[in-house]
Design a protein around this motif. Sequence first.
Motif, PDB file in Angstrom:
ATOM      1  N   GLY A 183      59.979  26.372  55.837  1.00 32.06           N
ATOM      2  CA  GLY A 183      60.880  25.370  56.363  1.00 32.06           C
ATOM      3  C   GLY A 183      62.299  25.552  55.869  1.00 32.06           C
ATOM      4  N   ARG A 184      63.102  24.556  56.221  1.00 32.93           N
ATOM      5  CA  ARG A 184      64.515  24.553  55.869  1.00 32.93           C
ATOM      6  C   ARG A 184      64.658  24.145  54.410  1.00 32.93           C
ATOM      7  NH1 ARG A 184      67.344  20.162  56.188  1.00 32.93           N
ATOM      8  NH2 ARG A 184      65.991  19.314  57.775  1.00 32.93           N
ATOM      9  N   PHE A 185      65.346  24.976  53.640  1.00 34.31           N
ATOM     10  CA  PHE A 185      65.592  24.681  52.232  1.00 34.31           C
ATOM     11  C   PHE A 185      66.944  24.009  52.085  1.00 34.31           C
ATOM     12  CE2 PHE A 185      67.449  25.931  48.117  1.00 34.31           C
ATOM     13  CZ  PHE A 185      66.577  25.225  47.301  1.00 34.31           C
ATOM     14  N   THR A 186      66.937  22.874  51.405  1.00 27.29           N
ATOM     15  CA  THR A 186      68.171  22.155  51.099  1.00 27.29           C
ATOM     16  C   THR A 186      68.339  22.168  49.584  1.00 27.29           C
ATOM     17  OG1 THR A 186      67.821  20.722  53.011  1.00 27.29           O
ATOM     18  CG2 THR A 186      69.414  19.977  51.343  1.00 27.29           C
ATOM     19  N   PRO A 187      69.355  22.866  49.079  1.00 23.97           N
ATOM     20  CA  PRO A 187      69.525  22.942  47.627  1.00 23.97           C
ATOM     21  C   PRO A 187      69.945  21.601  47.039  1.00 23.97           C
ATOM     22  CG  PRO A 187      71.317  24.085  48.747  1.00 23.97           C
ATOM     23  CD  PRO A 187      70.357  23.628  49.805  1.00 23.97           C
ATOM     24  N   GLY A 188      69.496  21.373  45.812  1.00 23.44           N
ATOM     25  CA  GLY A 188      69.885  20.200  45.057  1.00 23.44           C
ATOM     26  C   GLY A 188      70.839  20.593  43.943  1.00 23.44           C
ATOM     27  N   PRO A 189      71.229  19.627  43.118  1.00 19.68           N
ATOM     28  CA  PRO A 189      72.195  19.893  42.053  1.00 19.68           C
ATOM     29  C   PRO A 189      71.768  20.968  41.052  1.00 19.68           C
ATOM     30  CG  PRO A 189      71.807  17.533  42.293  1.00 19.68           C
ATOM     31  CD  PRO A 189      70.840  18.231  43.185  1.00 19.68           C
ATOM     32  N   ALA A 190      70.482  21.130  40.804  1.00 18.38           N
ATOM     33  CA  ALA A 190      70.010  22.094  39.805  1.00 18.38           C
ATOM     34  C   ALA A 190      69.725  23.481  40.390  1.00 18.38           C
ATOM     35  CB  ALA A 190      68.761  21.556  39.105  1.00 18.38           C
ATOM     36  N   TYR A 191      69.961  23.682  41.683  1.00 20.56           N
ATOM     37  CA  TYR A 191      69.622  24.970  42.285  1.00 20.56           C
ATOM     38  C   TYR A 191      70.466  26.112  41.738  1.00 20.56           C
ATOM     39  CZ  TYR A 191      68.528  28.631  45.612  1.00 20.56           C
ATOM     40  OH  TYR A 191      68.147  29.821  46.175  1.00 20.56           O
ATOM     41  N   ALA A 192      71.731  25.876  41.500  1.00 22.15           N
ATOM     42  CA  ALA A 192      72.611  26.956  41.023  1.00 22.15           C
ATOM     43  C   ALA A 192      72.078  27.598  39.748  1.00 22.15           C
ATOM     44  CB  ALA A 192      74.021  26.431  40.807  1.00 22.15           C
ATOM     45  N   ALA A 193      71.421  26.811  38.906  1.00 19.43           N
ATOM     46  CA  ALA A 193      70.906  27.342  37.635  1.00 19.43           C
ATOM     47  C   ALA A 193      69.710  28.263  37.819  1.00 19.43           C
ATOM     48  CB  ALA A 193      70.531  26.186  36.707  1.00 19.43           C
ATOM     49  N   VAL A 194      68.962  28.102  38.907  1.00 20.50           N
ATOM     50  CA  VAL A 194      67.765  28.926  39.127  1.00 20.50           C
ATOM     51  C   VAL A 194      67.895  29.875  40.317  1.00 20.50           C
ATOM     52  CG1 VAL A 194      66.201  27.294  37.995  1.00 20.50           C
ATOM     53  CG2 VAL A 194      66.600  27.106  40.453  1.00 20.50           C
ATOM     54  N   GLU A 195      68.965  29.776  41.071  1.00 15.20           N
ATOM     55  CA  GLU A 195      69.150  30.640  42.237  1.00 15.20           C
ATOM     56  C   GLU A 195      69.045  32.122  41.890  1.00 15.20           C
ATOM     57  OE1 GLU A 195      72.152  31.192  46.028  1.00 15.20           O
ATOM     58  OE2 GLU A 195      72.872  30.126  44.254  1.00 15.20           O
ATOM     59  N   PRO A 196      69.626  32.596  40.775  1.00 20.33           N
ATOM     60  CA  PRO A 196      69.479  34.018  40.439  1.00 20.33           C
ATOM     61  C   PRO A 196      68.023  34.435  40.211  1.00 20.33           C
ATOM     62  CG  PRO A 196      71.253  33.030  39.148  1.00 20.33           C
ATOM     63  CD  PRO A 196      70.533  31.917  39.844  1.00 20.33           C
TER      64      PRO A 196
END
Length: 106
Positions: free
Chosen positions: A32-45
């Motif tokens: 499905g469609r992923f909507t990032p939340g505030p903590a996504y930047a920390a785990v995106e890598p």
Amino acid sequence: MGFDGEVWRLRCGDEEVGSVTIDDADFPWLSGRFTPGPAYAAVEPLFARELALLNEGWTEEWEAAYDAITSRVSLSSPEGPVPEFLLHIEGERAWFRWSDEPFEEE
């Protein structure tokens, strides 16, 4: 299947990593469609590395990269947390499978 439109949530401790709104079910995989939340930047890598390694094949290096994800991120269905999952995120798309029981160690 009855998964269409469900929202599954990703968390890192008390922080919201994001959500997946299901729009396709090819059991056992949901996507499905992923909507990032505030903590996504920390785990995106971590997700980027996992996907790059997966494209090279299922290796011990991939397993270590995926372990880094599951040690930080939890997945919850609309009914609550799931004990085991295999999740991939690429851009605005996410796909995963889950288990109500812990995966067996080989």
